[in-house]
Design a protein around this motif. Structure first.
Motif, PDB file in Angstrom:
ATOM      1  N   LYS A 172       0.806  -1.217   0.000  1.00  0.00           N
ATOM      2  CA  LYS A 172       0.000   0.000   0.000  1.00  0.00           C
ATOM      3  C   LYS A 172       0.839   1.267   0.000  1.00  0.00           C
ATOM      4  O   LYS A 172       0.311   2.360  -0.236  1.00  0.00           O
ATOM      5  CB  LYS A 172      -0.939   0.016   1.211  1.00  0.00           C
ATOM      6  CG  LYS A 172      -1.949  -1.114   1.237  1.00  0.00           C
ATOM      7  CD  LYS A 172      -2.933  -0.996   0.102  1.00  0.00           C
ATOM      8  CE  LYS A 172      -3.992  -2.086   0.176  1.00  0.00           C
ATOM      9  NZ  LYS A 172      -4.949  -1.999  -0.950  1.00  0.00           N
ATOM     10  N   GLY A 173       2.116   1.142   0.300  1.00  0.00           N
ATOM     11  CA  GLY A 173       2.973   2.319   0.371  1.00  0.00           C
ATOM     12  C   GLY A 173       2.725   3.195   1.575  1.00  0.00           C
ATOM     13  O   GLY A 173       3.116   4.371   1.568  1.00  0.00           O
ATOM     14  N   CYS A 174       2.072   2.664   2.595  1.00  0.00           N
ATOM     15  CA  CYS A 174       1.757   3.467   3.774  1.00  0.00           C
ATOM     16  C   CYS A 174       1.723   2.552   4.988  1.00  0.00           C
ATOM     17  O   CYS A 174       1.632   1.325   4.874  1.00  0.00           O
ATOM     18  CB  CYS A 174       0.420   4.193   3.609  1.00  0.00           C
ATOM     19  SG  CYS A 174      -0.997   3.087   3.370  1.00  0.00           S
ATOM     20  N   GLY A 175       1.761   3.158   6.155  1.00  0.00           N
ATOM     21  CA  GLY A 175       1.713   2.400   7.395  1.00  0.00           C
ATOM     22  C   GLY A 175       1.728   3.343   8.571  1.00  0.00           C
ATOM     23  O   GLY A 175       1.601   4.564   8.425  1.00  0.00           O
ATOM     24  N   TYR A 176       1.883   2.779   9.743  1.00  0.00           N
ATOM     25  CA  TYR A 176       1.829   3.545  10.983  1.00  0.00           C
ATOM     26  C   TYR A 176       3.039   3.199  11.825  1.00  0.00           C
ATOM     27  O   TYR A 176       3.487   2.046  11.839  1.00  0.00           O
ATOM     28  CB  TYR A 176       0.540   3.246  11.744  1.00  0.00           C
ATOM     29  CG  TYR A 176      -0.706   3.636  10.978  1.00  0.00           C
ATOM     30  CD1 TYR A 176      -1.241   4.922  11.093  1.00  0.00           C
ATOM     31  CD2 TYR A 176      -1.330   2.722  10.135  1.00  0.00           C
ATOM     32  CE1 TYR A 176      -2.377   5.283  10.385  1.00  0.00           C
ATOM     33  CE2 TYR A 176      -2.471   3.080   9.429  1.00  0.00           C
ATOM     34  CZ  TYR A 176      -2.989   4.362   9.553  1.00  0.00           C
ATOM     35  OH  TYR A 176      -4.106   4.721   8.850  1.00  0.00           O
ATOM     36  N   PRO A 177       3.593   4.189  12.542  1.00  0.00           N
ATOM     37  CA  PRO A 177       4.713   3.897  13.429  1.00  0.00           C
ATOM     38  C   PRO A 177       4.293   2.932  14.524  1.00  0.00           C
ATOM     39  O   PRO A 177       3.103   2.880  14.870  1.00  0.00           O
ATOM     40  CB  PRO A 177       5.065   5.286  14.006  1.00  0.00           C
ATOM     41  CG  PRO A 177       4.459   6.269  13.046  1.00  0.00           C
ATOM     42  CD  PRO A 177       3.231   5.599  12.515  1.00  0.00           C
ATOM     43  N   PRO A 178       5.179   2.136  15.065  1.00  0.00           N
ATOM     44  CA  PRO A 178       6.624   2.104  14.793  1.00  0.00           C
ATOM     45  C   PRO A 178       7.034   1.165  13.668  1.00  0.00           C
ATOM     46  O   PRO A 178       8.204   1.079  13.341  1.00  0.00           O
ATOM     47  CB  PRO A 178       7.195   1.616  16.123  1.00  0.00           C
ATOM     48  CG  PRO A 178       6.132   0.687  16.642  1.00  0.00           C
ATOM     49  CD  PRO A 178       4.812   1.262  16.205  1.00  0.00           C
ATOM     50  N   SER A 179       6.063   0.452  13.067  1.00  0.00           N
ATOM     51  CA  SER A 179       6.435  -0.488  11.997  1.00  0.00           C
ATOM     52  C   SER A 179       6.893   0.244  10.747  1.00  0.00           C
ATOM     53  O   SER A 179       7.731  -0.258   9.992  1.00  0.00           O
ATOM     54  CB  SER A 179       5.248  -1.400  11.676  1.00  0.00           C
ATOM     55  OG  SER A 179       4.130  -0.626  11.242  1.00  0.00           O
ATOM     56  N   VAL A 180       6.347   1.416  10.478  1.00  0.00           N
ATOM     57  CA  VAL A 180       6.710   2.197   9.297  1.00  0.00           C
ATOM     58  C   VAL A 180       7.202   3.562   9.755  1.00  0.00           C
ATOM     59  O   VAL A 180       6.440   4.344  10.344  1.00  0.00           O
ATOM     60  CB  VAL A 180       5.504   2.342   8.343  1.00  0.00           C
ATOM     61  CG1 VAL A 180       5.858   3.269   7.194  1.00  0.00           C
ATOM     62  CG2 VAL A 180       5.081   0.989   7.817  1.00  0.00           C
ATOM     63  N   MET A 181       8.481   3.840   9.503  1.00  0.00           N
ATOM     64  CA  MET A 181       9.094   5.139   9.793  1.00  0.00           C
ATOM     65  C   MET A 181       9.626   5.687   8.472  1.00  0.00           C
ATOM     66  O   MET A 181      10.675   5.265   7.977  1.00  0.00           O
ATOM     67  CB  MET A 181      10.217   4.997  10.822  1.00  0.00           C
ATOM     68  CG  MET A 181       9.765   4.365  12.139  1.00  0.00           C
ATOM     69  SD  MET A 181       8.626   5.401  13.068  1.00  0.00           S
ATOM     70  CE  MET A 181       9.701   6.756  13.507  1.00  0.00           C
ATOM     71  N   CYS A 182       8.895   6.621   7.897  1.00  0.00           N
ATOM     72  CA  CYS A 182       9.203   7.074   6.540  1.00  0.00           C
ATOM     73  C   CYS A 182      10.517   7.853   6.473  1.00  0.00           C
ATOM     74  O   CYS A 182      11.210   7.821   5.447  1.00  0.00           O
ATOM     75  CB  CYS A 182       8.055   7.929   6.007  1.00  0.00           C
ATOM     76  SG  CYS A 182       6.562   6.981   5.662  1.00  0.00           S
ATOM     77  N   LYS A 183      10.866   8.566   7.519  1.00  0.00           N
ATOM     78  CA  LYS A 183      12.132   9.319   7.487  1.00  0.00           C
ATOM     79  C   LYS A 183      13.317   8.368   7.397  1.00  0.00           C
ATOM     80  O   LYS A 183      14.244   8.570   6.593  1.00  0.00           O
ATOM     81  CB  LYS A 183      12.238  10.193   8.731  1.00  0.00           C
ATOM     82  CG  LYS A 183      13.446  11.126   8.723  1.00  0.00           C
ATOM     83  CD  LYS A 183      13.489  11.987   9.960  1.00  0.00           C
ATOM     84  CE  LYS A 183      14.669  12.972   9.902  1.00  0.00           C
ATOM     85  NZ  LYS A 183      15.966  12.307   9.670  1.00  0.00           N
ATOM     86  N   ASN A 184      13.326   7.320   8.206  1.00  0.00           N
ATOM     87  CA  ASN A 184      14.409   6.343   8.135  1.00  0.00           C
ATOM     88  C   ASN A 184      14.405   5.617   6.789  1.00  0.00           C
ATOM     89  O   ASN A 184      15.467   5.311   6.232  1.00  0.00           O
ATOM     90  CB  ASN A 184      14.276   5.334   9.270  1.00  0.00           C
ATOM     91  CG  ASN A 184      14.427   5.990  10.633  1.00  0.00           C
ATOM     92  OD1 ASN A 184      15.061   7.038  10.768  1.00  0.00           O
ATOM     93  ND2 ASN A 184      13.840   5.370  11.660  1.00  0.00           N
TER      94      ASN A 184
END
Length: 327
Positions: free
Chosen positions: A187-199
């Motif tokens: 999906k190209g999206c998620g929620y922290p902490p599993s998805v951290m877009c800056k890192n």
């Protein structure tokens, strides 16, 4: 004159007797107040109450959880499995990165924190990946080490990625693909902490970075950084089938405990009995067809008020002999 006084006194005495009799009957009709009795709850009733509460709790909780788990976890897992990604990772090279601003320009993003809000800033990361190589064992071991290091130590992961870039750049017997888009997940999206877009953008967004990746067999322009088929199946089972089975089982248990299933079988018999009774009344005429099971309703008396207590008392009391003095 004397006879008139005697008759008047006798009538008053008779009225007093009738009034006393009415009062006595009224006292008999009024229900006596009983002392409140505390009903003892049996163990079966307690077990029924606790079982009902438990089944209702599981049914409501599991059914409500499906509303959140299906769009957040189940739907992405199904989409990932239908995309048919490769099981063993290959190597990707970042070709370019674009930081775009504007709602019309952000139809997709390589990584996005939150899947429901409007997107006004997005990052597009484009990569190329190796389709065929001769030393798959070495590359597979190195990619596994990098994937483990990304989850635990980012510095070690960067060092391993630099080693992989120097090693792969010296190899000539490889076939690279056309340019594809890189996504953090399907999906190209998620929620922290599993998805951290800056890192994610700092690690994979630099041009020339080489890292393990997985491409889709059905859509060769779609690439992800991590993929595990067994985890996708376990996500579907845990987040869909388990709550669904709990909801169904608890709902069926509540139906068996509190629904009378025999009522549907008794209805045709009752209708048949009523039909036979109506036919019997028609043939015999009026109320002559009443039997022991079906009592006939008594005819209502005319010119009497059912709501009057004194009238009911007069109907219940026997006839009082009226004293008639001799003239």
């Amino acid at each position: 004159m004397t006879s008139t006084m005697i008759s008047g006194s006798s009538e008053q005495l008779l009225e007093q007797q009738q009034q006393e009799l009415r009062n006595r009957k009224l006292k008999e009709l009024v229900p006596k107040k009983k002392a409140p009795q505390v009903k003892k709850v049996s163990w079966r009733e307690r077990a029924n109450f606790y079982a009902t509460s438990t089944l209702a709790f599981f049914s409501v909780t599991a059914g409500a959880s499906l509303l959140f788990l299906v769009p957040l976890y189940v739907d992405p897992a199904i989409s990932t499995l239908t995309s048919d990604f490769i099981e063993n990772p290959t190597w990707c090279t970042t070709t370019r990165r674009e930081d775009v601003v504007g709602l019309m320009n952000c139809s997709w993003s390589s990584c996005r924190e939150g899947c429901t809000s409007d997107l006004y800033r997005c990052t597009h990361i484009y990569v190329t990946y190796i389709v065929e190589t001769s030393n798959e064992t070495f590359y597979s071991n190195l990619s596994t080490a990098i994937s483990m290091a990304i989850d635990s130590d980012m510095t070690m992961a960067r060092n391993l990625m630099q080693i992989a870039s120097h090693t792969i750049s010296n190899i000539t017997d490889v076939t690279h693909s056309d340019e594809a888009i890189l996504l953090v997940n399907i999906k190209g999206c998620g929620y922290p902490p599993s998805v951290m877009c800056k890192n994610f953008s700092d690690l994979y967004g630099e041009e020339g970075t080489i890292f393990p990746c997985y491409y889709s067999r059905t859509n060769r322009t779609l690439v992800m950084t991590a993929y595990n088929q067994s985890s996708q199946w376990s996500m579907i089972i845990n987040f869909f089938f388990v709550p669904f089975i709990i909801t169904v089982v608890s709902s069926v248990g509540l139906c068996f405990m509190h629904c009378d299933c025999s009522c549907q079988k008794e209805r045709p018999r009752q209708r048949q009995r009523e039909r036979e009774r109506s036919e019997r009344e028609r043939s015999t005429g009026g109320t002559a067809g009443c039997d022991e099971r079906h009592f006939c309703r008594r005819p209502r008396l005319d010119n009497l008020s059912d709501s009057s207590i004194s009238t009911r008392v007069d109907m219940l009391t026997p006839a009082v002999e009226v004293y008639k003095p001799p003239l």
